[in-house]
Design a protein around this motif. Sequence first.
Motif, mmCIF file in Angstrom:
data_model
loop_
_atom_site.group_PDB
_atom_site.id
_atom_site.type_symbol
_atom_site.label_atom_id
_atom_site.label_comp_id
_atom_site.label_asym_id
_atom_site.label_seq_id
_atom_site.Cartn_x
_atom_site.Cartn_y
_atom_site.Cartn_z
ATOM 1 N N VAL A 198 -46.355 -53.622 86.871
ATOM 2 C CA VAL A 198 -47.745 -53.188 86.962
ATOM 3 C C VAL A 198 -47.850 -51.852 86.237
ATOM 4 N N ARG A 199 -48.910 -51.695 85.462
ATOM 5 C CA ARG A 199 -49.199 -50.428 84.817
ATOM 6 C C ARG A 199 -50.634 -50.050 85.166
ATOM 7 N N PHE A 200 -50.834 -48.760 85.427
ATOM 8 C CA PHE A 200 -52.137 -48.274 85.862
ATOM 9 C C PHE A 200 -52.866 -47.568 84.731
ATOM 10 N N LEU A 201 -54.169 -47.763 84.670
ATOM 11 C CA LEU A 201 -55.011 -47.115 83.674
ATOM 12 C C LEU A 201 -55.321 -45.691 84.114
ATOM 13 N N ILE A 202 -55.066 -44.746 83.228
ATOM 14 C CA ILE A 202 -55.425 -43.348 83.467
ATOM 15 C C ILE A 202 -56.448 -42.966 82.401
ATOM 16 N N ALA A 203 -57.660 -42.703 82.814
ATOM 17 C CA ALA A 203 -58.738 -42.404 81.870
ATOM 18 C C ALA A 203 -58.984 -40.901 81.768
ATOM 19 N N ARG A 204 -59.538 -40.486 80.634
ATOM 20 C CA ARG A 204 -59.896 -39.085 80.446
ATOM 21 C C ARG A 204 -61.046 -38.731 81.395
ATOM 22 N N PRO A 205 -60.976 -37.577 82.065
ATOM 23 C CA PRO A 205 -62.065 -37.186 82.972
ATOM 24 C C PRO A 205 -63.402 -37.088 82.262
ATOM 25 N N GLY A 206 -64.444 -37.461 82.953
ATOM 26 C CA GLY A 206 -65.789 -37.412 82.403
ATOM 27 C C GLY A 206 -66.601 -38.599 82.873
ATOM 28 N N VAL A 207 -67.768 -38.766 82.284
ATOM 29 C CA VAL A 207 -68.627 -39.897 82.614
ATOM 30 C C VAL A 207 -68.296 -41.050 81.661
#
Length: 217
Positions: free
Chosen positions: A136-145
């Motif tokens: 399993v790999r988790f998505l890490i998104a850039r902070p923001g809207v």
Amino acid sequence: MEQRLTGPEVSVEAVVHEGEVGFTNITAKLVQDTGHPVETGHTVPADLPAATADALREAIARLAAAVGFRSGVLHSEWILVDGVPHLVECAGRLPGGGITILIDLTYDTDILANLLRVLTGEGPVGPLTARRGSAVRFLIARPGVVESVTGAERAEAAPGVAELHLSVAPGATVRTTVSSWERAGLVVTTGADAAEAGRRAEHALSLIDIRTAGGER
């Protein structure tokens, strides 16, 4: 604090019946290289030298005996320093982070049914053979809207993908990942072995693009 431990992290999931450790799985972990080492991935079974795997199995047996754990699933986390396991924490529960799904996929088993088996006194659950690898790999998104989320359909159709979940959509606010709650989704894959499962998970993850206001992932 006496010493800061640096090394790979793993977890051990053991089904215990009347104090005897039966089925045991070792999970390899990936974590963020930040002040908040949130897990970014798990792989089952962990690809470890035989001596290290044996040391972890011996350690979980000692741990179960030391705390008087009788029946259930014992989930523990360890840091390996020069191959030597050091306990971080443990809990008498099923693991989180998608590890139960990986165990079921890897061993063709049902970890929840195994837990119920030992809790109801039906008997022990013995060792199981890994049939394949899973990750399993988790998505890490850039902070923001969040402005857009694309590539999910391509990722879901990629080789080995068993599950894909997104927890953000356009308009959602993404915060800095300081705990598992800020992760943006996950992808679960299988492969002939753990290495292939891991590569497939990384590939599927790379197909998903989450763009946020102020920049793109």
